[in-house]
Design an enzyme around this catalytic site. Structure first.
Site, PDB file in Angstrom:
ATOM      1  N   GLY A  10     -31.873 -58.034 -91.388  1.00 17.77           N
ATOM      2  CA  GLY A  10     -32.723 -57.751 -92.549  1.00 17.77           C
ATOM      3  C   GLY A  10     -32.060 -56.810 -93.542  1.00 17.77           C
ATOM      4  N   ASN A  32     -34.965 -62.551 -85.264  1.00 15.49           N
ATOM      5  CA  ASN A  32     -35.417 -63.947 -85.171  1.00 15.49           C
ATOM      6  C   ASN A  32     -35.187 -64.693 -86.496  1.00 15.49           C
ATOM      7  OD1 ASN A  32     -37.407 -62.901 -86.806  1.00 15.49           O
ATOM      8  ND2 ASN A  32     -39.129 -63.502 -85.501  1.00 15.49           N
ATOM      9  N   ASN A  35     -37.324 -63.364 -91.616  1.00 19.33           N
ATOM     10  CA  ASN A  35     -37.276 -62.901 -93.013  1.00 19.33           C
ATOM     11  C   ASN A  35     -35.849 -62.561 -93.429  1.00 19.33           C
ATOM     12  OD1 ASN A  35     -38.675 -62.289 -95.415  1.00 19.33           O
ATOM     13  ND2 ASN A  35     -38.510 -60.088 -94.991  1.00 19.33           N
ATOM     14  N   SER A 124     -42.698 -45.385 -92.043  1.00 19.74           N
ATOM     15  CA  SER A 124     -42.816 -45.531 -93.489  1.00 19.74           C
ATOM     16  C   SER A 124     -43.679 -44.414 -94.060  1.00 19.74           C
ATOM     17  CB  SER A 124     -43.487 -46.875 -93.773  1.00 19.74           C
ATOM     18  OG  SER A 124     -43.967 -46.921 -95.087  1.00 19.74           O
ATOM     19  N   TYR A 148     -50.572 -53.437 -92.132  1.00 19.53           N
ATOM     20  CA  TYR A 148     -49.145 -53.110 -91.997  1.00 19.53           C
ATOM     21  C   TYR A 148     -48.971 -51.623 -91.691  1.00 19.53           C
ATOM     22  CZ  TYR A 148     -44.506 -51.576 -93.423  1.00 19.53           C
ATOM     23  OH  TYR A 148     -43.277 -50.958 -93.464  1.00 19.53           O
ATOM     24  N   LYS A 152     -47.542 -49.317 -88.229  1.00 17.08           N
ATOM     25  CA  LYS A 152     -46.544 -48.232 -88.204  1.00 17.08           C
ATOM     26  C   LYS A 152     -47.120 -46.996 -87.509  1.00 17.08           C
ATOM     27  CE  LYS A 152     -43.184 -50.329 -90.146  1.00 17.08           C
ATOM     28  NZ  LYS A 152     -42.085 -50.747 -89.287  1.00 17.08           N
ATOM     29  N   TYR A 176     -39.475 -43.843 -94.124  1.00 15.91           N
ATOM     30  CA  TYR A 176     -38.739 -44.191 -95.336  1.00 15.91           C
ATOM     31  C   TYR A 176     -39.659 -44.111 -96.537  1.00 15.91           C
ATOM     32  CZ  TYR A 176     -36.171 -47.007 -91.803  1.00 15.91           C
ATOM     33  OH  TYR A 176     -35.533 -47.482 -90.689  1.00 15.91           O
ATOM     34  N   ASN A 178     -38.980 -45.325-100.750  1.00 15.98           N
ATOM     35  CA  ASN A 178     -38.825 -46.681-101.311  1.00 15.98           C
ATOM     36  C   ASN A 178     -37.355 -47.107-101.369  1.00 15.98           C
ATOM     37  OD1 ASN A 178     -41.533 -45.755-102.110  1.00 15.98           O
ATOM     38  ND2 ASN A 178     -41.609 -47.668-103.265  1.00 15.98           N
ATOM     39  N   ASN A 198     -42.203 -56.266-104.229  1.00 13.35           N
ATOM     40  CA  ASN A 198     -41.739 -54.916-104.565  1.00 13.35           C
ATOM     41  C   ASN A 198     -41.127 -54.865-105.959  1.00 13.35           C
ATOM     42  OD1 ASN A 198     -41.037 -55.117-101.262  1.00 13.35           O
ATOM     43  ND2 ASN A 198     -42.278 -53.412-101.977  1.00 13.35           N
ATOM     44  N   LEU A 199     -41.126 -53.657-106.496  1.00 11.76           N
ATOM     45  CA  LEU A 199     -40.740 -53.472-107.896  1.00 11.76           C
ATOM     46  C   LEU A 199     -39.298 -53.894-108.182  1.00 11.76           C
ATOM     47  CD1 LEU A 199     -41.518 -52.399-110.687  1.00 11.76           C
ATOM     48  CD2 LEU A 199     -40.724 -50.137-109.946  1.00 11.76           C
ATOM     49  N   ASP A 294     -52.697 -48.930-104.518  1.00  8.99           N
ATOM     50  CA  ASP A 294     -51.595 -48.072-104.981  1.00  8.99           C
ATOM     51  C   ASP A 294     -52.074 -46.637-105.178  1.00  8.99           C
ATOM     52  OD1 ASP A 294     -49.526 -49.860-104.968  1.00  8.99           O
ATOM     53  OD2 ASP A 294     -49.718 -50.435-107.078  1.00  8.99           O
TER      54      ASP A 294
HETATM   55  P1  NAD Z   1     -36.639 -57.055 -93.478  1.00  8.23           P
HETATM   56  O1  NAD Z   1     -37.766 -58.010 -93.425  1.00  8.23           O
HETATM   57  O2  NAD Z   1     -35.504 -57.356 -94.385  1.00  8.23           O
HETATM   58  O3  NAD Z   1     -36.067 -56.793 -91.996  1.00  8.23           O
HETATM   59  C1  NAD Z   1     -36.869 -56.892 -90.845  1.00  8.23           C
HETATM   60  C2  NAD Z   1     -36.187 -57.892 -89.926  1.00  8.23           C
HETATM   61  O4  NAD Z   1     -36.962 -58.019 -88.735  1.00  8.23           O
HETATM   62  C3  NAD Z   1     -36.074 -59.284 -90.555  1.00  8.23           C
HETATM   63  O5  NAD Z   1     -34.717 -59.692 -90.523  1.00  8.23           O
HETATM   64  C4  NAD Z   1     -36.952 -60.165 -89.658  1.00  8.23           C
HETATM   65  O6  NAD Z   1     -36.437 -61.486 -89.538  1.00  8.23           O
HETATM   66  C5  NAD Z   1     -36.915 -59.388 -88.346  1.00  8.23           C
HETATM   67  N1  NAD Z   1     -38.082 -59.636 -87.483  1.00  8.23           N
HETATM   68  C6  NAD Z   1     -39.400 -59.607 -87.816  1.00  8.23           C
HETATM   69  N2  NAD Z   1     -40.151 -59.896 -86.724  1.00  8.23           N
HETATM   70  C7  NAD Z   1     -39.291 -60.086 -85.685  1.00  8.23           C
HETATM   71  C8  NAD Z   1     -39.456 -60.423 -84.327  1.00  8.23           C
HETATM   72  N3  NAD Z   1     -40.662 -60.659 -83.798  1.00  8.23           N
HETATM   73  N4  NAD Z   1     -38.356 -60.541 -83.539  1.00  8.23           N
HETATM   74  C9  NAD Z   1     -37.131 -60.335 -84.049  1.00  8.23           C
HETATM   75  N5  NAD Z   1     -36.898 -60.043 -85.349  1.00  8.23           N
HETATM   76  C10 NAD Z   1     -37.985 -59.908 -86.162  1.00  8.23           C
HETATM   77  O7  NAD Z   1     -37.248 -55.622 -93.827  1.00  8.23           O
HETATM   78  P2  NAD Z   1     -36.523 -54.263 -94.198  1.00  8.23           P
HETATM   79  O8  NAD Z   1     -36.898 -53.913 -95.593  1.00  8.23           O
HETATM   80  O9  NAD Z   1     -35.092 -54.297 -93.797  1.00  8.23           O
HETATM   81  O10 NAD Z   1     -37.335 -53.273 -93.255  1.00  8.23           O
HETATM   82  C11 NAD Z   1     -36.860 -52.904 -91.966  1.00  8.23           C
HETATM   83  C12 NAD Z   1     -37.910 -52.041 -91.291  1.00  8.23           C
HETATM   84  O11 NAD Z   1     -38.167 -50.897 -92.121  1.00  8.23           O
HETATM   85  C13 NAD Z   1     -39.253 -52.723 -91.081  1.00  8.23           C
HETATM   86  O12 NAD Z   1     -39.779 -52.319 -89.848  1.00  8.23           O
HETATM   87  C14 NAD Z   1     -40.088 -52.207 -92.227  1.00  8.23           C
HETATM   88  O13 NAD Z   1     -41.465 -52.202 -91.921  1.00  8.23           O
HETATM   89  C15 NAD Z   1     -39.557 -50.779 -92.366  1.00  8.23           C
HETATM   90  N6  NAD Z   1     -39.759 -50.235 -93.708  1.00  8.23           N
HETATM   91  C16 NAD Z   1     -39.310 -50.917 -94.798  1.00  8.23           C
HETATM   92  C17 NAD Z   1     -39.533 -50.399 -96.073  1.00  8.23           C
HETATM   93  C18 NAD Z   1     -39.099 -51.159 -97.303  1.00  8.23           C
HETATM   94  O14 NAD Z   1     -39.604 -50.852 -98.401  1.00  8.23           O
HETATM   95  N7  NAD Z   1     -38.179 -52.085 -97.220  1.00  8.23           N
HETATM   96  C19 NAD Z   1     -40.203 -49.163 -96.233  1.00  8.23           C
HETATM   97  C20 NAD Z   1     -40.619 -48.487 -95.087  1.00  8.23           C
HETATM   98  C21 NAD Z   1     -40.391 -49.032 -93.818  1.00  8.23           C
HETATM   99  N1  UDP Z   2     -45.055 -52.310-109.180  1.00 13.03           N
HETATM  100  C1  UDP Z   2     -45.302 -52.879-110.427  1.00 13.03           C
HETATM  101  N2  UDP Z   2     -45.057 -54.216-110.559  1.00 13.03           N
HETATM  102  C2  UDP Z   2     -44.579 -55.006-109.555  1.00 13.03           C
HETATM  103  C3  UDP Z   2     -44.341 -54.397-108.295  1.00 13.03           C
HETATM  104  C4  UDP Z   2     -44.598 -53.049-108.137  1.00 13.03           C
HETATM  105  O1  UDP Z   2     -45.718 -52.208-111.355  1.00 13.03           O
HETATM  106  O2  UDP Z   2     -44.403 -56.221-109.743  1.00 13.03           O
HETATM  107  C5  UDP Z   2     -45.308 -50.863-109.000  1.00 13.03           C
HETATM  108  C6  UDP Z   2     -46.348 -50.574-107.935  1.00 13.03           C
HETATM  109  O3  UDP Z   2     -47.629 -50.548-108.507  1.00 13.03           O
HETATM  110  C7  UDP Z   2     -45.892 -49.199-107.424  1.00 13.03           C
HETATM  111  C8  UDP Z   2     -44.385 -49.191-107.637  1.00 13.03           C
HETATM  112  O4  UDP Z   2     -44.117 -50.259-108.558  1.00 13.03           O
HETATM  113  O5  UDP Z   2     -46.441 -48.201-108.249  1.00 13.03           O
HETATM  114  C9  UDP Z   2     -43.598 -49.444-106.348  1.00 13.03           C
HETATM  115  O6  UDP Z   2     -44.152 -50.580-105.729  1.00 13.03           O
HETATM  116  P1  UDP Z   2     -43.477 -51.284-104.473  1.00 13.03           P
HETATM  117  O7  UDP Z   2     -44.339 -52.450-104.102  1.00 13.03           O
HETATM  118  O8  UDP Z   2     -42.047 -51.557-104.764  1.00 13.03           O
HETATM  119  O9  UDP Z   2     -43.494 -50.156-103.344  1.00 13.03           O
HETATM  120  P2  UDP Z   2     -44.723 -49.315-102.705  1.00 13.03           P
HETATM  121  O10 UDP Z   2     -44.554 -47.920-103.219  1.00 13.03           O
HETATM  122  O11 UDP Z   2     -45.994 -49.946-103.099  1.00 13.03           O
HETATM  123  O12 UDP Z   2     -44.441 -49.400-101.250  1.00 13.03           O
END
Ligand code: NAD
Ligand code: UDP
Length: 337
Positions: A10, A32, A35, A124, A148, A152, A176, A178, A198-199, A294
């Site tokens: 991912g 898997n 995504n 998160s 979601y 967490k 994390y 953003n 996401n933005l 939001d």
């Molecule tokens: P991502 O979707 O790119 O990566 C997650 C990976 O997990 C994907 O490759 C997906 O195929 C795999 N996956 C999902 N379910 C699975 C399963 N049952 N078995 C095996 N693999 C599985 O997401 P990301 O942005 O890289 O996020 C990674 C982690 O960080 C996630 O747990 C997410 O919730 C957390 N997180 C992400 C953000 C963000 O904004 N990207 C913010 C806070 C926390």
């Molecule tokens: N946002 C926006 N337009 C979009 C996607 C997101 O204005 O198409 C705004 C959203 O309202 C938030 C910020 O951008 O204020 C970040 O959103 P994102 O979904 O990337 O992350 P979040 O903080 O919600 O996890």
């Protein structure tokens, strides 16, 4: 030290694989590919010049997950695997609870069976709910507003209980803010399926001509320009935060909690402007109604990670947008272009 990276194909996982390999760790990746796709792992191998085992495996499949531990001596796990779309989690909550929670329970059970007591978990900032003040510190009250987010927080609680029952465990909860940006080679980045939620991926797809117009969700928030403020962090800084965590915490039993953010907040309009500067063209946007759920402002107090992990985010918003744009421009259709 050999680290199992779940969800390693991912967005954040693949960038972390690069930094782990560069730091001299060995890795085993499982995903898997729900995504993601294997091309991200080919990019990891190309950037680092290193090879590693990959298991296309679902953590809901207990036997297949156990096979990884049978075939490899695993010393610790960085657990990224999970479903992560807030809106989707409201539509299909059971899928989210089953995947994220049951998958994690399987993993923890297998880890105990194989005497692996070391986990870094992707949490998160969403676990802070709607904070009363900013910047947010690790000891702020916790609450969630989506299935979601609840997965967490529940996993955080499960991990606290696991440590409570057996204090051999070293558990680190990384919250994390953003994550945005991409590897500066332009060969790895975020590749959302369908229309991005996401933005940053949305802005980048407008810039490259895949989408027409960004909707800015609300300009009547109590913030300097009326749009929401977030703590955007470069995905490579975030990845390095995981390496520092493994360096410092692997041998320290306990439940350690860190915010990974920059400590700086940027509004949606400020991010649009920074991206325009990076790509050299205007981003077409319109003001749209607020998006449900939001919060006006969310940014980290990242002092604890600095003091205890020796980690700070180094890449600024201009660099985040520059790297994001390079990835998008070179790969307009993501990995499958
Ligand atoms: P991502 O979707 O790119 O990566 C997650 C990976 O997990 C994907 O490759 C997906 O195929 C795999 N996956 C999902 N379910 C699975 C399963 N049952 N078995 C095996 N693999 C599985 O997401 P990301 O942005 O890289 O996020 C990674 C982690 O960080 C996630 O747990 C997410 O919730 C957390 N997180 C992400 C953000 C963000 O904004 N990207 C913010 C806070 C926390
Ligand atoms: N946002 C926006 N337009 C979009 C996607 C997101 O204005 O198409 C705004 C959203 O309202 C938030 C910020 O951008 O204020 C970040 O959103 P994102 O979904 O990337 O992350 P979040 O903080 O919600 O996890």
């Amino acid at each position: 030290m050999n680290i199992l990276v779940t969800g390693g194909a991912g967005y954040i996982g693949s960038h972390t694989c690069v930094e782990l390999l560069n730091a001299g760790y060995d890795i085993v990746v499982m995903d898997n590919l729900y995504n993601s796709c294997e091309k991200s792992l080919e990019a990891v191998k190309k950037i680092t010049g290193k090879d590693f085992p990959f298991y296309k495996c679902d953590m809901l499949d207990y036997e297949a997950t156990e096979k990884i531990f049978k075939e490899n001596k695993i010393d610790g796990v960085i657990h990224f695997a999970g479903l992560k779309a807030v809106g989707e989690s409201c539509r299909i909550p059971l899928t989210y609870y089953h995947n994220n929670i049951t998958g994690t329970l399987n993993l923890l059970d297998i880890m105990e069976k194989y005497n692996v007591f070391n986990m870094v978990f992707s949490s998160s900032a969403t676990v802070y709910g709607s904070p009363k003040t900013v910047p947010i510190k690790e000891d702020f009250p916790l609450s969630t507003a989506s299935p979601y987010g609840s997965t967490k927080l529940m996993i955080e609680n499960i991990l606290r209980d696991v440590y409570g029952a057996n204090n051999k465990w070293s558990i680190t909860l990384l919250r994390y803010f953003n994550p945005i940006g991409a590897h500066e080679s332009g060969t790895m980045g975020e590749d959302p399926k369908g229309i991005p939620n996401n933005l940053l991926p949305y802005i980048a797809q407008v810039a490259v001509g895949r989408l027409e117009c960004l909707s800015v969700f609300g300009n009547d928030y109590p913030t300097p320009d009326g749009t929401c403020v977030r703590d955007y962090i470069h995905v490579v800084d975030l990845a390095i935060g995981h390496v520092k965590t493994v360096d410092k915490k692997s041998n320290e039993p306990g439940v350690h909690i860190y915010n990974l953010g920059t400590g700086n907040g940027y509004s949606v309009l400020e991010v649009v402007k920074a991206f325009e500067d990076a790509c050299g063209k205007p981003i077409n946007f319109k003001i749209a109604p607020r998006r449900a759920g939001d919060i006006p402002e969310c940014y980290a107090d990242a002092t604890k990670a600095k003091e205890e992990l020796g980690w700070t985010a180094e890449r600024d918003i201009a660099k985040m947008c520059e790297d994001n744009w390079r990835w998008q421009k070179l790969n307009p259709n993501g990995y499958n272009g």
